[in-house]
Design an enzyme around this catalytic site. Sequence first.
Site, PDB file in Angstrom:
ATOM      1  N   SER A 181      56.571 -43.857 -70.299  1.00  0.00           N
ATOM      2  CA  SER A 181      56.719 -45.260 -69.911  1.00  0.00           C
ATOM      3  C   SER A 181      55.371 -45.945 -69.747  1.00  0.00           C
ATOM      4  O   SER A 181      55.314 -47.149 -69.561  1.00  0.00           O
ATOM      5  CB  SER A 181      57.502 -45.358 -68.594  1.00  0.00           C
ATOM      6  N   ASP A 193      67.193 -37.989 -58.480  1.00  0.00           N
ATOM      7  CA  ASP A 193      67.681 -36.836 -59.237  1.00  0.00           C
ATOM      8  C   ASP A 193      67.114 -35.511 -58.727  1.00  0.00           C
ATOM      9  O   ASP A 193      67.827 -34.501 -58.671  1.00  0.00           O
ATOM     10  CB  ASP A 193      67.372 -37.002 -60.731  1.00  0.00           C
ATOM     11  N   SER A 210      49.186 -41.630 -56.920  1.00  0.00           N
ATOM     12  CA  SER A 210      49.164 -41.135 -58.298  1.00  0.00           C
ATOM     13  C   SER A 210      48.589 -42.094 -59.323  1.00  0.00           C
ATOM     14  O   SER A 210      48.149 -41.660 -60.392  1.00  0.00           O
ATOM     15  CB  SER A 210      50.569 -40.718 -58.732  1.00  0.00           C
ATOM     16  N   GLY A 262      66.405 -43.401 -57.804  1.00  0.00           N
ATOM     17  CA  GLY A 262      66.056 -42.305 -58.710  1.00  0.00           C
ATOM     18  C   GLY A 262      65.945 -40.988 -57.983  1.00  0.00           C
ATOM     19  O   GLY A 262      64.894 -40.344 -58.002  1.00  0.00           O
ATOM     20  N   LYS A 299      47.665 -38.721 -64.771  1.00  0.00           N
ATOM     21  CA  LYS A 299      48.187 -38.170 -66.022  1.00  0.00           C
ATOM     22  C   LYS A 299      47.097 -37.685 -66.980  1.00  0.00           C
ATOM     23  O   LYS A 299      47.351 -36.810 -67.815  1.00  0.00           O
ATOM     24  CB  LYS A 299      49.052 -39.215 -66.726  1.00  0.00           C
ATOM     25  N   GLU A 352      60.776 -39.887 -53.805  1.00  0.00           N
ATOM     26  CA  GLU A 352      61.440 -40.566 -54.917  1.00  0.00           C
ATOM     27  C   GLU A 352      61.932 -41.938 -54.470  1.00  0.00           C
ATOM     28  O   GLU A 352      62.218 -42.141 -53.273  1.00  0.00           O
ATOM     29  CB  GLU A 352      62.661 -39.769 -55.393  1.00  0.00           C
TER      30      GLU A 352
END
Length: 328
Positions: free
Chosen positions: A82, A214, A308, A212, A57, A208
């Site tokens: 989060s 989506d 990640s 979750g 990030k 995923e």
Amino acid sequence: MTTTIPPVTLDDVQDAAARLRGVAHRTPVLRSRTLDARVGAEVFLKCENFQRVGAFKFRGAYNAASRLGPEHLARGIAAYSSGNHAQAVALAARELGTTAVIVMPEDAPASKRAATEGYGAEIVTYDRYTGDREAIAKGLAAERGLTLIPPYEHPHVMAGQGTAALELLEETGELGALLAPVGGGGLMAGSATAAKGLHRGIRMIGVEPEAGDDTKRSLEAGRRVSIPVPQTIADGQAVDTPGELTFSVNLRLVDEIALVSDDEIRAAMRFAFERLRIVVEPSGATPLAALLSGRVSGLPGRVGVIVSGGNVDADRFARLCAGGDRQD
């Protein structure tokens, strides 16, 4: 909804790489003979758990924040997250001599909140199951005159995240497939833009948690689909709807989505610790989990994986590896 002009291009990712040079870490690419044998392919792990703030990030947050003019920097930055984007924006703000206000869920991992505060950010909490973090952050930004840097729904954020894939491919050469976790979709959008911009035939596989899914549902429907807020150990992927900009990219460039269970994520975390001697947080372990559990069929001979992040405290890591911590 799709856009006619891509919100992020290979040139944008390469420009972000130049901006991040000497600021972000060029993280290592690790190998494991045991992993290769288990999977039946050469696997290259891009370890963003060694990135500043312990996750990819920082790439997107700094790329976006560093483009702000002096007037905007003087007023400060707002974000919602989060945990990992929270830390990334907080550190980017500190590096650029400004301040940050971060909207975080009340149940965010304590280690991530402590780290965010340690970088000097102000924390505003909300209930992730009843509150609207984006609306709260936008309200704060408007009230205080702050610039909002969202965790994924921003071209400069996506471009920054894509530099992880760019570095991986610079080191490994052409790969047959690249796996990355999918939450809001920024890492995958940036990675797919970089990877397919360099090697058109590469197979882009998002991963995923089962709770979750989506993005998987959205890709199958050809439009963004919302689900209830996921309850999964992969807190960084507890997203109920893909981003609009990120989905416009991923709809064009992502070939498939694999789903993994929480138990498969735990097993991947244990494998990474025991075989590679690295600590990986649940969201960062989902692509490795997909490989180890056989969730991806027809793998090519050379496969890249973006690990990640590694932001998980020692107590929670031990509980997860022992099969506990049913949800965040």
